[in-house]
Design an enzyme around this catalytic site. Structure first.
Site, short mmCIF file in Angstrom:
data_model
loop_
_atom_site.label_atom_id
_atom_site.label_comp_id
_atom_site.label_asym_id
_atom_site.label_seq_id
_atom_site.Cartn_x
_atom_site.Cartn_y
_atom_site.Cartn_z
N LYS A 160 1.35 -1.03 -0.07
CA LYS A 160 -0.06 -0.05 -0.32
C LYS A 160 1.22 1.23 -0.17
O LYS A 160 2.15 1.54 0.47
CB LYS A 160 -0.95 0.25 1.13
CG LYS A 160 -1.79 -1.22 1.03
CD LYS A 160 -3.79 -0.59 0.39
CE LYS A 160 -4.64 -1.86 0.49
NZ LYS A 160 -5.24 -2.05 1.08
N ARG A 183 -4.22 -10.55 3.91
CA ARG A 183 -4.72 -10.50 2.53
C ARG A 183 -3.70 -9.71 1.99
O ARG A 183 -2.91 -8.67 1.81
CB ARG A 183 -5.44 -9.19 2.31
CG ARG A 183 -6.54 -9.29 0.59
CD ARG A 183 -7.41 -8.15 0.85
NE ARG A 183 -7.90 -8.78 -0.85
CZ ARG A 183 -7.95 -7.42 -1.92
NH1 ARG A 183 -6.52 -6.77 -1.19
NH2 ARG A 183 -8.13 -7.62 -3.31
#
Length: 271
Positions: free
Chosen positions: A215, A250
């Site tokens: 991210k 995840r």
């Protein structure tokens, strides 16, 4: 779903042309199945199949197109790996319905049931576990100056409201999972604050999923622009998550995060 044997790794399989890190790489059935095989070999417990990008600025994908993208992959995966868990990454109940019929067993809804008024009712009627994720705004708007007075308190409060909505729709408590939504309508410091207080989300009494993989906030922190360079950074957050009690992760890079999760789990068990 959780057998007490430690944290679970959910491998990301985006069959989309525009996902932020791997868009376009797994659009063909062969490429998607090869990637799934690789992730399973590296220790993935679940494969999360998605036909719509939710990166900042992305546009909605109609249900029919999502179904066209994901169903062949789910059907083939279920045949090739009958024991692997498959989740469907969607906010639309019609897509979830088709995916469950094809062999998916979990709904991963980044809107926590707000994107489709029928989603929670479908999860209840089909007795399907559902992951409720926090997001401020939509993918098109979520990074347009997001603001929180206290991000931990506000995300917890919103998730508790979505749990109440799910329970009211008939979803069983044991079929609810929570995701604080790292990177979804959050500033860099908001994401760091959420990671620093993961135990508070675990304390809500439902399994927690953490999705930090590659991210942007970590890239900003480390002054890196290539998401592929954030494998180690992601693994660090996985280890921290295990120590905080998070049960599912995840990720794009299964091997590194499997190792991080397993070592952290051994240490946590020793405590």
């Amino acid at each position: 779903m959780f057998n007490g044997q430690g944290p679970q790794i959910m491998g990301i399989l985006n069959v989309t042309p525009d996902s932020f890190s791997d868009g376009g790489r797994y659009c063909s059935l062969t490429a998607a199945l090869n990637q799934a095989e690789n992730m399973i070999a590296e220790g993935a417990d679940l494969i999360d199949v998605g036909g719509e990008s939710t990166r900042p600025g992305s546009s909605p994908v109609p249900a029919e197109e999502q179904i066209r993208r994901v169903i062949p992959v789910i059907t083939a995966l279920r045949t090739l790996h009958p024991n692997i868990s498959i989740s469907i990454d969607t906010t639309l109940s019609t897509v979830a319905d088709a995916a469950i019929l094809a062999g998916a067993r979990i709904i991963n809804d980044v809107s926590a049931g707000l994107g489709d008024a029928r989603m929670l009712e479908f999860a209840a009627a089909s007795r399907t576990p559902i992951i409720l994720m926090h997001a401020q705004g939509t993918p098109q708007t979520m990074q347009d100056n997001p603001y929180y007075a206290d991000v931990v308190v506000e995300v917890k409060s919103t998730l508790q409201l979505r749990v109440t909505a799910a329970l009211s729709a008939g979803v069983k408590p044991e079929n609810i999972l929570l995701d604080p939504g790292i990177g979804f309508g959050k500033r860099r410091q908001d994401n760091i604050d959420l990671l620093a207080h993961l135990a508070q989300f675990v304390a809500l009494g439902f399994p927690v999923l953490l999705g930090t993989s590659r991210k942007r906030f970590m890239g900003n922190l480390l002054k890196l622009t290539d998401p592929g360079e954030l494998v180690t950074a992601t693994a660090v957050t996985t280890a921290l998550g295990v120590m905080a009690g998070v049960q599912m992760f995840r990720v794009h890079d299964v091997k590194a995060n499997r190792q991080a999760a397993d070592v952290a789990w051994a240490i946590k068990q020793a405590q």
